[in-house]
Motif scaffolding. Structure first.
Motif, short mmCIF file in Angstrom:
data_model
loop_
_atom_site.label_atom_id
_atom_site.label_comp_id
_atom_site.label_asym_id
_atom_site.label_seq_id
_atom_site.Cartn_x
_atom_site.Cartn_y
_atom_site.Cartn_z
N ARG A 1 0.81 -1.21 0.00
CA ARG A 1 0.00 0.00 0.00
C ARG A 1 0.85 1.27 0.00
O ARG A 1 0.60 2.20 -0.75
CB ARG A 1 -0.93 -0.01 1.22
N ASN A 2 1.86 1.30 0.84
CA ASN A 2 2.74 2.46 0.94
C ASN A 2 4.16 2.08 0.56
O ASN A 2 5.10 2.29 1.34
CB ASN A 2 2.69 3.05 2.36
N ASP A 3 4.30 1.53 -0.62
CA ASP A 3 5.61 1.07 -1.08
C ASP A 3 6.52 2.28 -1.31
O ASP A 3 6.15 3.22 -2.02
CB ASP A 3 5.46 0.26 -2.36
N GLU A 4 7.71 2.23 -0.72
CA GLU A 4 8.65 3.34 -0.85
C GLU A 4 9.42 3.30 -2.16
O GLU A 4 9.99 4.32 -2.56
CB GLU A 4 9.64 3.32 0.32
N GLY A 5 9.45 2.14 -2.81
CA GLY A 5 10.20 2.03 -4.05
C GLY A 5 11.69 2.16 -3.82
O GLY A 5 12.21 1.96 -2.72
N ASN A 6 12.41 2.54 -4.87
CA ASN A 6 13.86 2.73 -4.80
C ASN A 6 14.20 4.05 -5.45
O ASN A 6 14.07 4.21 -6.66
CB ASN A 6 14.60 1.59 -5.50
N ASN A 7 14.59 5.00 -4.65
CA ASN A 7 14.84 6.35 -5.13
C ASN A 7 16.32 6.60 -5.43
O ASN A 7 16.74 7.74 -5.59
CB ASN A 7 14.34 7.38 -4.10
N LEU A 8 17.13 5.55 -5.44
CA LEU A 8 18.54 5.71 -5.75
C LEU A 8 18.70 5.85 -7.26
O LEU A 8 18.28 5.00 -8.03
CB LEU A 8 19.34 4.50 -5.24
N HIS A 9 19.27 6.95 -7.69
CA HIS A 9 19.32 7.28 -9.11
C HIS A 9 20.38 6.44 -9.83
O HIS A 9 21.53 6.34 -9.39
CB HIS A 9 19.62 8.77 -9.28
N ASP A 10 19.94 5.84 -10.92
CA ASP A 10 20.81 5.03 -11.78
C ASP A 10 21.42 3.86 -11.02
O ASP A 10 22.45 3.32 -11.41
CB ASP A 10 21.94 5.88 -12.38
N GLY A 11 20.79 3.45 -9.92
CA GLY A 11 21.28 2.32 -9.15
C GLY A 11 22.57 2.58 -8.41
O GLY A 11 23.21 1.65 -7.93
N GLU A 12 23.02 3.83 -8.36
CA GLU A 12 24.29 4.14 -7.72
C GLU A 12 24.09 4.34 -6.22
O GLU A 12 23.09 4.89 -5.78
CB GLU A 12 24.91 5.39 -8.34
N VAL A 13 25.05 3.92 -5.46
CA VAL A 13 25.05 4.12 -4.02
C VAL A 13 26.16 5.09 -3.68
O VAL A 13 27.34 4.81 -3.90
CB VAL A 13 25.26 2.79 -3.26
#
Length: 721
Positions: free
Chosen positions: A426-438
């Motif tokens: 319901r409240n999925d945060e997803g993945n906000n890391l751009h281009d998969g970079e850490v």
């Protein structure tokens, strides 16, 4: 406790209720349980890729109170309805009302030296209680009792006539010998059948609410009860007036004017998303009563709204009694509980069935795995599968087999294939890391997901300076002493973000759904309330409460892409006694709606925010909306795990650890006034826990570990609260 992990094992054909003969349909089920216990079943272990013999046992039975009698064999009607007190029950028949009453049966559960045991005025008049609490019989004692009476299982020939004869002769609560006693381990179980907290809580609230509102036909305060009250209690102020032939109004009931205020408050009340249904749909302003409430509506009202709804409408002593009962159910239904707290609740709220709820929680753990919510929903889904009403059982069975086969096949689909059981949370945060970079910068490695389309605008000088300053002061890497800056990302952050920002209407983070005030103004839910712990010395830390005015995303120049989401908030004044007030006994926290923070510090990181919703206190005063009650939310899939350094030796007996114990219930203290104390005392323990979590999270992120949720323990329970 999800639908995909529940099994439909038995279907009892209708149309009549089998009642005590339900054991006939349970025979195949009991035979399979015996086989699982003694022989086992060959099972494949996916991890080790080997077969093993799996054995299983039945932990306990979960049912409502009528089905409790069908499964256990103990009658749940009449004077001996309590399955724990059994023959030691002191229930009696009301001479005027004609119903069974357990009035004044609760004092025997109090400590033997408690003052209430000797009180001859507040309870049954001229009556003291000296007997100890009833002994809870073990499985061996129950088997011995059944054998001494001669009860037999309904599956045996002539069992109906034999059991009926023993019921008339023995005059006890037993009606049969349950088929579950055929399980070799059943007598050793400490909890065999669970009292259903869901229906007990619903019935308790229903009786209290209808009595307070004096609903005709549903209130317990009627003419017959007043006559019984005259005989058993020392309450002359509630006796019938011989001149007017009427009964005086009780202090625990509301007049019409207060009822109108209460229901108008319910019509405009807003909860956070996914917390509860819309209460306004259950309000009948014409008849001034509630209708169509679901079990979860009773649950929310009992635990969260009673302390707020009646604080200004009822006398203080009545409000305190209702609040303590509300907190009792709140503690019982906590997702994490402590053994010591359950012992305390058994002594604090000794009301026949509720006191046994604390005992069961002490033995069996949290009620989330022992109440009827999950099974009621499962039964509703099964009933919705009926297409041929002439063959109800066949429709349910056929639909269940198709669903089970479909669910089994989905395990062999690729992860990219979307199925009904792979729906997004319901409240999925997803993945906000751009281009998969850490990045090695902690403030850049934060998950979150914006909601809807964005609008672009430019920050003015004041906003730009406040946002840039806040990011620098709260970035751990910036605070570290350095001879020179070799990290380009850190250099870009120090240079400052771009003036052009993105503005969103909503954002998913920390398991919450946040909306800005403008977007949530026309919605039926309130998702703009926010709270955050303030920075400073340990002894001076306070919590700030406010509303999210805007959700912005700032971006930094040069590659790689660097974006940070900030909440722009308007804060209430956190000054104790002026902007905030706190009830020391029940830990109720309020903010002054007319006082605002006089310092311009509007921005926080989205990941720092926790969600709250605010509720006014219904009253007849013109300044009724001056103080707002703060109701803190808990994320749907998050549980705060206990920390080894903060758990004392006495707490090692706890099943888990949570918010339970924030209020202190003292039955003897019934005159506590609404004093105000420093708000820092309220959050002293919570701040220590939050401080540990934030530091631990920053250490994990700064070290480059992608798994930044090591401090979060996820729960399978849906957010009933």
């Amino acid at each position: 406790m999800k639908d995909e992990y529940m099994f439909l094992t038995v279907i009892a054909p209708g149309p009549r209720n089998p009642k005590e003969k339900l054991d006939v349909f349970l025979q195949p089920f009991i035979a399979e349980l015996n086989e699982l216990w003694s022989v086992g079943k060959k099972t494949y272990d996916v991890h080790s890729k080997t077969n093993f013999s799996m054995r299983a046992s039945l932990l306990w039975a979960i049912s409502d109170f009528p089905a409790y009698a069908m499964l256990s064999g103990w009658s749940t009607a009449g004077k001996l309805a309590c399955p724990y007190c059994m023959e030691d029950s002191d229930a009696f028949t009301l001479p005027h009302g004609g119903k069974q009453s357990w009035f004044d049966n609760h004092r025997k559960f109090l400590p033997i030296d408690h003052n209430f045991r000797r009180n001859i005025k507040w309870f049954k008049k001229n009556h003291q209680v000296k007997k100890p609490p009833p002994h809870i019989k073990s499985g061996d004692e129950i088997i011995e009792e059944l054998e001494s009476y001669g009860f037999c299982s309904v599956t045996e020939p002539g069992a109906t006539e034999v059991n009926s004869e023993f019921v008339r002769r023995c005059k006890c609560g037993w009606r049969k010998r349950s088929i579950f006693w055929e399980l070799p381990y059943w007598r050793t179980n400490l909890i065999r059948h669970n009292l259903d907290v869901m229906h007990i809580e619903k019935n308790v609230f229903d009786n209290i609410f209808n009595t307070v509102l004096n609903v005709p036909g549903r209130t317990k305060d009627n003419a017959k009860s007043r006559e019984d009250l005259k005989e058993f209690c020392n309450k002359p102020e509630l006796h019938r007036d011989d001149i007017s032939k009427t009964y005086p109004k009780a202090c625990y009931t509301l007049d019409k004017q207060n009822k109108v205020v209460l229901f108008n408050w319910l019509k405009i009340l807003k909860f956070s998303d996914g917390y509860a249904s819309k209460m306004s749909r259950c309000v009948d302003m014409a008849k001034l009563k509630m209708f169509g409430m679901k079990s979860h509506d009773y649950h929310v009202f009992m635990q969260r709204l009673i302390p707020i709804a009646f604080r200004e409408l009822l006398p203080n002593n009545v409000w305190q009694a209702l609040t303590e009962l509300s907190f009792f159910f709140k503690d019982i239904t906590s997702r994490t509980i402590k053994y010591s707290d359950m012992l305390r609740l058994e002594n604090d709220i000794p009301v026949i069935l509720p006191v046994h709820l604390a005992y069961e929680a002490r033995i069996a753990g949290p009620v989330q795995y022992r109440w009827m919510y999950h099974f009621e929903r499962f039964l509703r889904r099964l009933k919705n599968n009926v297409r041929n009403k002439a063959r109800v059982e066949g429709s349910i069975c056929n639909a269940y087999i198709v669903e089970e086969a479909s669910y089994f096949c989905t395990h062999y689909f690729r992860e990219s294939v979307k199925t009904r059981l792979r729906k997004q949370p319901r409240n999925d945060e997803g993945n906000n890391l751009h281009d998969g970079e850490v990045s090695n910068i902690s403030v850049l490695n934060i998950n979150g997901r914006p909601m809807g389309a964005f609008k672009c605008r430019r920050l003015d000088d004041t906003e730009y300076h406040a946002a840039h300053t806040y990011i620098l002061l709260n970035c751990e890497e910036v605070q570290q002493p350095r001879a020179n800056v070799a990290d380009k990302c850190l250099e870009n952050i120090a240079f400052g973000p771009l003036r052009k920002i993105r503005s969103y209407n909503g954002y998913f983070v920390n398991g919450f759904r946040f909306h800005n005030v403008r977007h949530g103004a026309t919605r039926s839910t309130s998702n703009s309330g926010v709270t955050v712990k303030g920075a400073g010395n340990t002894n001076n830390e306070i919590s700030y409460h406010g509303n999210v005015e805007e959700i912005i995303e700032v971006e930094y120049p040069r590659l790689p892409i660097k974006r940070i989401v900030l909440f722009k908030c308007s804060w209430f004044d956190p000054t104790p006694k002026t902007g905030t007030r706190h009830h020391p006994k029940y830990q109720l926290f309020d903010v002054n709606n007319k006082k605002r923070l006089n310092i311009y510090e509007p921005f926080i990181f989205a990941v720092q925010a926790a969600q709250v919703f605010y509720a006014t206190y219904p009253n007849l005063k013109r300044s009724g909306d001056e103080w707002l009650a703060v109701c803190k939310m808990q994320a749907r899939s998050y549980i705060q795990a206990p920390l080894p350094s903060t758990v004392s030796s006495a707490d090692n007996e706890a099943f888990q650890n949570e918010e339970i114990g924030q209020h202190i219930i003292d039955v003897e203290d019934i005159t506590t006034s609404h004093t105000l104390i420093d708000v820092e005392i309220l959050y002293e323990e919570i701040d220590e826990l939050d401080e540990f979590d934030e530091n631990e999270l920053e250490n994990v992120i700064s070290s480059g570990n992608e798994d930044s949720e090591t401090d979060d323990a996820y729960s399978e329970d849906d957010a009933l609260l």
